[in-house]
Design an enzyme around this catalytic site. Structure first.
Site, PDB file in Angstrom:
ATOM      1  N   HIS A  38     -68.760 -27.059  15.876  1.00  0.00           N
ATOM      2  CA  HIS A  38     -68.650 -28.472  15.857  1.00  0.00           C
ATOM      3  C   HIS A  38     -69.718 -28.947  15.465  1.00  0.00           C
ATOM      4  O   HIS A  38     -71.023 -28.383  15.854  1.00  0.00           O
ATOM      5  CB  HIS A  38     -68.262 -28.692  17.395  1.00  0.00           C
ATOM      6  CG  HIS A  38     -68.220 -30.317  17.499  1.00  0.00           C
ATOM      7  ND1 HIS A  38     -66.817 -30.731  17.452  1.00  0.00           N
ATOM      8  CD2 HIS A  38     -68.878 -31.133  18.359  1.00  0.00           C
ATOM      9  CE1 HIS A  38     -67.073 -32.282  17.901  1.00  0.00           C
ATOM     10  NE2 HIS A  38     -68.176 -32.430  18.205  1.00  0.00           N
ATOM     11  N   ASP A  50     -72.252 -32.369  15.361  1.00  0.00           N
ATOM     12  CA  ASP A  50     -72.201 -34.004  15.767  1.00  0.00           C
ATOM     13  C   ASP A  50     -73.429 -34.470  14.947  1.00  0.00           C
ATOM     14  O   ASP A  50     -74.548 -34.349  15.028  1.00  0.00           O
ATOM     15  CB  ASP A  50     -72.918 -33.859  17.294  1.00  0.00           C
ATOM     16  CG  ASP A  50     -71.725 -33.141  18.303  1.00  0.00           C
ATOM     17  OD1 ASP A  50     -70.609 -34.015  18.513  1.00  0.00           O
ATOM     18  OD2 ASP A  50     -72.138 -32.329  18.983  1.00  0.00           O
ATOM     19  N   MET A  76     -63.988 -38.142  24.478  1.00  0.00           N
ATOM     20  CA  MET A  76     -65.257 -37.930  25.171  1.00  0.00           C
ATOM     21  C   MET A  76     -65.304 -37.758  26.410  1.00  0.00           C
ATOM     22  O   MET A  76     -64.851 -38.741  27.226  1.00  0.00           O
ATOM     23  CB  MET A  76     -66.190 -38.958  24.509  1.00  0.00           C
ATOM     24  CG  MET A  76     -66.373 -39.161  22.938  1.00  0.00           C
ATOM     25  SD  MET A  76     -66.934 -37.206  22.377  1.00  0.00           S
ATOM     26  CE  MET A  76     -68.640 -37.496  23.306  1.00  0.00           C
ATOM     27  N   HIS A  89     -68.069 -34.441  13.829  1.00  0.00           N
ATOM     28  CA  HIS A  89     -67.608 -35.632  14.655  1.00  0.00           C
ATOM     29  C   HIS A  89     -68.877 -36.658  14.302  1.00  0.00           C
ATOM     30  O   HIS A  89     -70.207 -36.435  14.569  1.00  0.00           O
ATOM     31  CB  HIS A  89     -68.127 -35.111  16.062  1.00  0.00           C
ATOM     32  CG  HIS A  89     -67.952 -36.096  17.015  1.00  0.00           C
ATOM     33  ND1 HIS A  89     -68.165 -35.708  18.410  1.00  0.00           N
ATOM     34  CD2 HIS A  89     -67.341 -37.518  17.273  1.00  0.00           C
ATOM     35  CE1 HIS A  89     -68.095 -36.830  19.200  1.00  0.00           C
ATOM     36  NE2 HIS A  89     -67.595 -37.900  18.353  1.00  0.00           N
ATOM     37  N   MET A 136     -70.542 -39.608  14.753  1.00  0.00           N
ATOM     38  CA  MET A 136     -70.795 -40.839  15.782  1.00  0.00           C
ATOM     39  C   MET A 136     -71.880 -41.675  15.404  1.00  0.00           C
ATOM     40  O   MET A 136     -73.214 -41.736  15.522  1.00  0.00           O
ATOM     41  CB  MET A 136     -71.572 -39.988  17.098  1.00  0.00           C
ATOM     42  CG  MET A 136     -70.604 -39.337  18.013  1.00  0.00           C
ATOM     43  SD  MET A 136     -71.429 -38.331  19.170  1.00  0.00           S
ATOM     44  CE  MET A 136     -71.409 -36.843  18.517  1.00  0.00           C
ATOM     45  N   MET A 161     -75.374 -38.048  14.380  1.00  0.00           N
ATOM     46  CA  MET A 161     -75.573 -39.181  15.249  1.00  0.00           C
ATOM     47  C   MET A 161     -76.530 -40.033  14.219  1.00  0.00           C
ATOM     48  O   MET A 161     -77.527 -39.496  13.633  1.00  0.00           O
ATOM     49  CB  MET A 161     -76.120 -38.934  16.486  1.00  0.00           C
ATOM     50  CG  MET A 161     -75.206 -37.978  17.439  1.00  0.00           C
ATOM     51  SD  MET A 161     -76.041 -37.731  18.831  1.00  0.00           S
ATOM     52  CE  MET A 161     -75.189 -36.241  19.726  1.00  0.00           C
ATOM     53  N   ASP A 180     -64.629 -33.128  24.308  1.00  0.00           N
ATOM     54  CA  ASP A 180     -65.976 -33.147  24.159  1.00  0.00           C
ATOM     55  C   ASP A 180     -66.570 -33.448  25.123  1.00  0.00           C
ATOM     56  O   ASP A 180     -67.072 -34.676  25.366  1.00  0.00           O
ATOM     57  CB  ASP A 180     -66.462 -33.598  22.760  1.00  0.00           C
ATOM     58  CG  ASP A 180     -67.751 -33.263  22.260  1.00  0.00           C
ATOM     59  OD1 ASP A 180     -68.417 -32.497  23.055  1.00  0.00           O
ATOM     60  OD2 ASP A 180     -68.008 -33.971  21.195  1.00  0.00           O
TER      61      ASP A 180
END
Length: 219
Positions: A33, A35, A138, A66, A68, A37, A176
């Site tokens: 995974h 992330d 989330m 993911h 974000m 951002m 998550d």
């Protein structure tokens, strides 16, 4: 499907990322995974397509990216080219969610998901769930690793499970935030198909043992 574990490199030591990813892979991780951002949608800045491309070279596991970030539609092509196998965008960041979902769906062999923050109503997904491969709930407020699981998320997972059933959607549920060996079983029983584990794996002294502990807790 059996409950899968997606290990989040947000909590990894990037000075030895290859070794840590390999350790997680060997211990039984199903996905990596990642992330992403941007410091705008969430109050943290992490990584971009270059790191995704590098991780793609060191593992055969699917990369669960993911996003974000604001305006994720501007960056879908970059992350697909870098090697993303799954891409989730945030409902809250997509005023034209239907269009963005279709954009991801147009990419061959890429699974599309929509992520939903703790305070966001799942009913906002009702018109797109039939298009999705997964929904990412989330269970912490996004932005930082190591946060405590929000217990109200259990009810939200159950609600989503029922909603997907009523809509005859084949989408699976990913969760998550704050997943540990102490709550993984409860989250899975509520209806989660994929659990994202970051700090509880990469934040521990022995990555393999930490991941095995979560896997054993699932039974």
């Amino acid at each position: 499907m059996h409950t899968k574990i997606a290990t989040s490199i947000l909590s990894a030591d990037f000075s030895c990322l290859k070794e840590q990813v390999k350790e997680a892979e060997k211990a039984g991780a199903d996905l990596i995974h990642i992330d992403v951002m941007d410091g705008h949608f969430v109050p943290n800045i992490t990584i971009g397509p270059a790191v995704v491309k590098s991780v793609k070279k060191i593992t055969d596991l699917p990369l669960d990216v993911h996003l974000m970030i604001e305006h994720p539609e501007f960056y879908i092509d970059d992350f697909v080219s870098a090697g993303a196998d799954w891409i989730s965008v945030h409902l809250e960041a997509c005023p034209h969610l239907h269009r963005t979902v279709h954009l991801v769906k147009s990419k061959p062999n890429v699974k599309v998901g929509v992520a939903v923050n703790p305070a966001t109503a799942l009913t906002n997904l009702v018109n797109v769930v039939d298009l999705l491969d997964f929904v990412l709930i989330m269970s912490v407020n996004p932005g930082f690793g190591g946060q405590e699981f929000i217990t109200q998320s259990i009810g939200k997972i159950k609600f989503l499970k029922q909603m997907l059933k009523e809509k005859s959607s084949k989408a699976f549920i990913e969760v998550d935030g704050g997943i540990t060996a102490d709550n993984a079983k409860q989250v899975a029983l509520a209806g989660a198909d994929v659990l994202v584990a970051g700090n509880s794996v990469f934040g521990q002294e022995n990555i393999g043992e930490a991941l095995q502990k979560i896997l054993k807790s699932l039974g």
